[in-house]
Design a protein around this motif. Sequence first.
Motif, PDB file in Angstrom:
ATOM      1  N   GLY A 920       0.775  -1.285  -0.081  1.00  0.00           N
ATOM      2  CA  GLY A 920       0.116  -0.019  -0.074  1.00  0.00           C
ATOM      3  C   GLY A 920       0.757   1.173  -0.030  1.00  0.00           C
ATOM      4  O   GLY A 920       2.124   1.383   0.045  1.00  0.00           O
ATOM      5  N   ALA A 921       0.077   2.443  -0.019  1.00  0.00           N
ATOM      6  CA  ALA A 921       0.871   3.559  -0.088  1.00  0.00           C
ATOM      7  C   ALA A 921       1.473   3.818   1.207  1.00  0.00           C
ATOM      8  O   ALA A 921       1.084   3.387   2.498  1.00  0.00           O
ATOM      9  CB  ALA A 921      -0.023   4.790  -0.400  1.00  0.00           C
ATOM     10  N   LEU A 922       2.569   4.461   1.554  1.00  0.00           N
ATOM     11  CA  LEU A 922       3.432   4.705   2.629  1.00  0.00           C
ATOM     12  C   LEU A 922       3.423   6.347   2.904  1.00  0.00           C
ATOM     13  O   LEU A 922       3.754   7.243   1.930  1.00  0.00           O
ATOM     14  CB  LEU A 922       4.574   4.162   2.531  1.00  0.00           C
ATOM     15  N   ASP A 923       3.506   6.819   4.177  1.00  0.00           N
ATOM     16  CA  ASP A 923       3.650   8.169   4.932  1.00  0.00           C
ATOM     17  C   ASP A 923       5.010   8.159   5.220  1.00  0.00           C
ATOM     18  O   ASP A 923       5.239   7.615   6.263  1.00  0.00           O
ATOM     19  CB  ASP A 923       2.596   8.475   5.535  1.00  0.00           C
ATOM     20  N   VAL A 924       5.891   8.883   4.621  1.00  0.00           N
ATOM     21  CA  VAL A 924       7.489   8.782   5.204  1.00  0.00           C
ATOM     22  C   VAL A 924       7.813  10.150   5.658  1.00  0.00           C
ATOM     23  O   VAL A 924       7.468  11.246   4.824  1.00  0.00           O
ATOM     24  CB  VAL A 924       8.387   8.319   4.009  1.00  0.00           C
ATOM     25  N   GLU A 925       8.413  10.531   6.799  1.00  0.00           N
ATOM     26  CA  GLU A 925       8.939  11.605   7.058  1.00  0.00           C
ATOM     27  C   GLU A 925      10.553  11.548   6.573  1.00  0.00           C
ATOM     28  O   GLU A 925      10.959  10.591   7.120  1.00  0.00           O
ATOM     29  CB  GLU A 925       8.571  11.967   8.665  1.00  0.00           C
ATOM     30  N   LEU A 926      11.048  12.725   6.369  1.00  0.00           N
ATOM     31  CA  LEU A 926      12.494  12.776   5.963  1.00  0.00           C
ATOM     32  C   LEU A 926      12.948  14.110   5.946  1.00  0.00           C
ATOM     33  O   LEU A 926      12.254  15.039   6.204  1.00  0.00           O
ATOM     34  CB  LEU A 926      12.516  11.977   4.523  1.00  0.00           C
TER      35      LEU A 926
END
Length: 970
Positions: A920-926
């Motif tokens: 599925g779609a992912l939410d990434v903090e970077l």
Amino acid sequence: MKFIAMLGLIFHLVLMQLVVFAQPVDDAAITRLITEFKKDVRGPYQAIRWFCPDGRVLPPQERCNQPGAIQHALPKNIVQKIAEERGIWLGQILAGTPAEAFLDAEHLFSRAKQYQIEQYLTRIDDGWILRRARYYRGAIQAEDEAAWSAQFLSKQLADTQMIAEQFFLLRQWAKDLPQESRGNRWDNIRALSLVLGDSIPAFMDLRIKLHGQPESGDVQRVKDFRNQHRDKLKPNLLTFLNDLIADLEIAFRPADLKLLNSYLPRLAPDSPVALQIQKIMQYSNLSDSLRNTLPFINDVSELLLRIRQTLPAIPRTTTRFQMLNLSITMERMLFQSAINFQTKHLAQEIALMHALAKAAAGCGYLEMWEWDAIRNRLAASPEIKFMTLGEFQSLSEDARRVLEWSVGMIRTHYLSDVNTFAGFEPLSHGFIDDRVRGSILLPLGNSVAKLRESAAKAAGVSNAVLGISNAGQMQGLNPGYAMGELVVVQGSPDGIEFSPKKIYVIERPPADLTPVAGIATVSEGNLVSHVQLLARNLGVPNAVLSAQNLQDLLPFSGQIVFYAVSPRGAITIKLAAQMSAEEKALFDVSKRPDERVAVPTDRLDLRNTLVKLRNLRASDSGKLCGPKAANLGELKYLFPDRVVEGFVIPFGAFRAHFDQQMPGKPITYWQFLQLTFERAALDRRSGKSNDIVEKNILERLAELREAVKTIAFLPGFEAQIRQAFQDNFGKPIGETPVFLRSDTNMEDLKEFTGAGLNLTVFNVLDENRIFQAIRDVWASPYTERSYGWRQKYLLNPENVYPSILVIPTVNVRTSGVLITTGISSNDSRDVTIAFSRGAGGAVEGQAAESYLLRHTGENQLLSPARELRYTLLPESGGTKKGITSLNLSLLQAADLQQLRGVATEIRNRARDSAGQPYSGALDVELGFYNGKIWLFQVRPFVENKRARSSDYLQKMDPQLDLQKTISLEN
């Protein structure tokens, strides 16, 4: 006796003044002072004085020894106190003010902006605090004020960097600072129509017309109104009407283009600006009607753009000054031509919108890099006679974005100071709207509205919002429906007690938003902030609207309404009394399944041992720690060189501490928590109202939270933490600044995201503060906000276990969020990103620099950053605020390419992971540090499936044929 009584009275008055002067001056006190200043013949001033070059201040009958002395009013002592203590400047006199003090760069130019706000209040409120002091002879010397302004602006224009970084503000100051033989006719028109509309109810329609869509025919309309009401009007109102008519006649009089000839001698004959001036001067031989044409509008827009582009390269400051004034003159000329020009078909409307957007860039409402990023998406070749519906919708959406960015430029620079003034003078709220209406953004907004209405009509979609005009300017962000009291808030939302039963229309979404039934904001922030993700996850209807929409909704504030947003962004708001049977059925609790979920506890492993981040995998989520740490451990395994070292304080450490006896109680912390919800269940079964039950829960959670903040650590725990610092960071505790991030077992469930609900403690260095931060993070799940959001979705909120992720600080250049799907495009092959300068970017709802990275290779700018402050992470710990400008993009082409590559890698490695595959779609903090991407967090991107699949909401969106042909000649 009378003498003694008089002395006593004088002593009492003096004593009272001393007492008042000794107290801090709050907003209520300033409001009272403003009332007094309006009645005082000296207003905010105490006396006329000579101000000598050597710093001496002398009475008017004396003289300074040196030349260069100036005479003007001296502010009252209380006015000086307000300036010193609160940085609020009232009754500013420019002459003699040090340029650097007025500029006030370290406070984002606040003092200069306050001067502009005060000029606005003076104009619309009969002189405001100078109501009677306008006639105080010698208080303000117009010649001195104009001379000071010219010197101030020339000094700023001599600085090429200032022009590059603050062109917008320089131009705004040039509009408002006093200069000889120049005034803004439209400022007077709006001020007079405002006064007349407030005084004569029958004039209100004309006031709205003049503020929103003025045209040359309005001159006759105002004359007709005067003739019709002449016998009923007071003399002062009749004078105002005559003044308004005179101003309108001058405003709509064609400009004398031959005056442009005076600018040519200072320019090289073949310079871009000189050539464009010569081109425009050719229109002086044509009839007036030929000036209200697209070629003329486009040529003036081109001149505005060329002035801005070439201004820094002009060698002489005096010429730069002239060019800035020419830019202001040409914007007013363009304003007049644009509001007089009537488009005949869509092709002309598109061309008009494109020309006005170009002018917006030339006037500084857009930065040049923003214009370069979108200009080609706004243009349509004159040869094109048809567009597909999909193409036309895309163009109208880009036009909306340009308008939003342009208005956002004004809001970003002035909103903070407007809110400061609005605390004691509510009329200040109108400043930003007045700024928009007095600029080229007014006709641009009208053009954008026509294009969006045409696109909606072609698609068979329309917004129905309480019958307000320009509802087409509203755009849905998250699908959902709600019913509740509509609350429309002017000014800052900070300090508002939000209710889960109410629907809010506000300026911007606060970072710590508590549960609400629905929300609409003038500034959407960004699509991937924690607030937006929570709203999207929980099916909270969410939309973005214009400042005018907010004003139009004010009369409905306090009424019960139905609010719905469709999956494609269509919006319905109606009074609850007008709801259909189908709409009422949406809120029939007896027919709706309980969609809440239970926090899984069957996998909990409560061992009380710290865990290295590199030893965690995604499968440990809900077992040893929350998904934040588990998924970051997985990322550390997959991307060892992009993830820092760290360690986790697991669920078991939290539970072991909670099994201690609670001070002053015969039970443990854990038993106190369980008993809280057991009592709530009993209260509900006994028939107590939900409001009372929730109040009792929150009171007990507050008690628990305060107790946890002082909880005693178990023997040996602090030694474990110290050793973990040495083992993971190679330094003793107190020498490496760290982040402590709450990570609970209720975050990132399949159906629920806990984005931003619990505490993250930034950049802590001191050992004692680190240990206190551990207690604070353990306490954070019991805040009203955290409980309120999760209670909407969880069946067993008492079983929330927090772990704590401890990682070293990375002092990033920019940071943000990456979503491995196209949120705005609904295409899973695209990538959505939002970045802000410094740390904590995008997640707190900042107006971030956002892109849609299309799978075709195009990098589409969705919004530029509109934040002037950002978070710095000093090595000494804590946070500081830095100040930035907006003239350069945060992300360069190489950065965007890196982000594309990382998104692809994350997708592939998550899908192929041996431990816990995820497609599925992912939410990434970077973030970017030294040119390299560092990954800080990953979680599933969760949307509310009920809202997206609702039959009612689906019916709001007709089936579209995006290949349907739209004629541009209609």
